[in-house]
Design an enzyme around this catalytic site. Structure first.
Site, short mmCIF file in Angstrom:
data_model
loop_
_atom_site.label_atom_id
_atom_site.label_comp_id
_atom_site.label_asym_id
_atom_site.label_seq_id
_atom_site.Cartn_x
_atom_site.Cartn_y
_atom_site.Cartn_z
N TYR A 1 -43.73 75.78 47.96
CA TYR A 1 -42.17 76.01 47.85
C TYR A 1 -42.23 75.55 46.35
CZ TYR A 1 -42.43 76.21 52.90
OH TYR A 1 -42.45 76.52 54.21
N HIS B 1 -51.73 75.84 55.75
CA HIS B 1 -50.62 76.92 55.48
C HIS B 1 -51.05 78.33 55.35
CE1 HIS B 1 -46.60 77.61 53.04
NE2 HIS B 1 -46.87 78.28 54.04
#
Length: 337
Positions: A74, A158
């Site tokens: 992010y 992830h």
């Protein structure tokens, strides 16, 4: 304003209603039923100012949210840096913090890198998948530094898309090591696909999975394998992407609504509008029904919602607290047929 602490003491907010309840996860963890997704703190799609980032975390804390989720992905580490700074003065045992591993951030060799795709940040770093033991440990070490903490409560692998075998062979064993060392308290995986997560639940020693967009009013695919497997194995499920990237985020989907980050086709748009009609008849907003839907399943411990700024935090908690009649979900189910 009264709040709810991380031990699950139910209190009230400024509007006089229960704010955020907690549910129990494996390994002695408890999370608030609503978690703050911090992709927006990494400038997802557009810039989030420092002031907006601060008011987002402050408001979430004040209304009782005690679960915060981030990732190196992010904003090329910006989300972790901001979240670490904004939580630094909070008692560490009073909240649950999760981040993700599997992508390393490395210098971009391009002398004119431009902007990052998807996040409004300079592309001075690049992401490189590394599911080896050393890669997982390095990823966690770098995240801990950005987050200003010596442990995280949950570490998710992830998006190991098309890398299931490597995840099982090296990544999860590396995470188990970190769990045994106390660097992380619980481990799991976060993905946009339910089937690989179901495999991980069955074959790996994990505690929790985050499934994005696959257990929503419009997409129930997590019900096929993942949720039954999670119940059987005692693995908690965190639901993200509950609005399917936008189509369920407004009272009535517009013609240009997005579904899974693409323009919604006519069939999906029709189904969503039928749901909006049913919600309107019940005096319930479609986003409230969408937010609360995953929490009705016993395998689901929490929903994580990405927000930017005070108003989005408050509207999220309002949707969470709105009374949604059980029979409304029966009628929404009928629109799936």
């Amino acid at each position: 304003m009264e709040t709810i602490d991380a031990r699950g003491v139910t209190q009230t907010g400024a509007r006089g209603t229960a704010v955020v309840r907690t549910r129990i996860l494996p390994r002695g963890l408890s999370v608030t039923e609503v978690g703050l997704g911090a992709a927006q703190l990494g400038n997802l799609y557009r810039e989030t100012t420092e002031e907006q980032a601060a008011e987002t975390v402050e408001t979430a804390w004040n209304v009782g949210i005690r679960y915060f989720d981030t990732a190196p992905h992010y904003g090329l580490g910006l989300s972790e840096l901001r979240l670490g700074r904004l939580l630094a003065d909070r008692p560490r045992r009073d909240y649950v913090l999760s981040t993700k591993v599997g992508r390393l951030l490395e210098p971009n060799p391009d002398p004119d890198p431009g902007r990052d795709a998807g996040f409004a940040v300079p592309a001075t770093l690049i992401r490189r998948f590394d599911l080896t033991r050393d890669g997982i440990h390095r990823s966690m070490e770098e995240s801990l530094s950005r987050l200003r903490t010596d442990y995280v409560d949950i570490a998710y692998l992830h998006d190991p898309d098309d890398m299931e075998d490597a995840a099982l062979a090296t990544a999860f064993p590396a995470l188990v090591e970190l769990r045994e060392q106390g660097v992380v308290r619980a481990i799991g995986a976060g993905m946009n696909y339910a089937a690989p997560l179901a495999r991980f639940v069955r074959e790996a020693d994990i505690d929790v999975v985050m499934v994005a967009g696959r257990f929503t009013l419009l997409d129930r695919s997590a019900q096929e394998e993942l949720l039954p497997a999670a119940l059987e194995r005692g693995v908690a499920v965190v639901a993200a992407g509950v609005y399917n990237s936008g189509i369920l985020a407004t009272r009535r989907p517009s013609d240009d609504a997005t579904y899974d980050y693409h323009a919604a086709d006519a069939t999906v748009l029709r189904r969503a509008r039928l749901m909006a009609d049913q919600c309107e008849q019940a005096s319930v907003e479609l986003p409230a029904a969408a937010l609360q839907f995953p929490l009705r399943h016993p395998a689901v411990a929490c929903v994580v919602v990405g927000v930017r700024g005070r108003n989005q935090v408050l509207s999220t908690v309002d949707r969470y607290n709105l009374g949604v009649p059980d029979d409304l979900y029966d009628r929404l189910d009928e629109t799936q047929r």
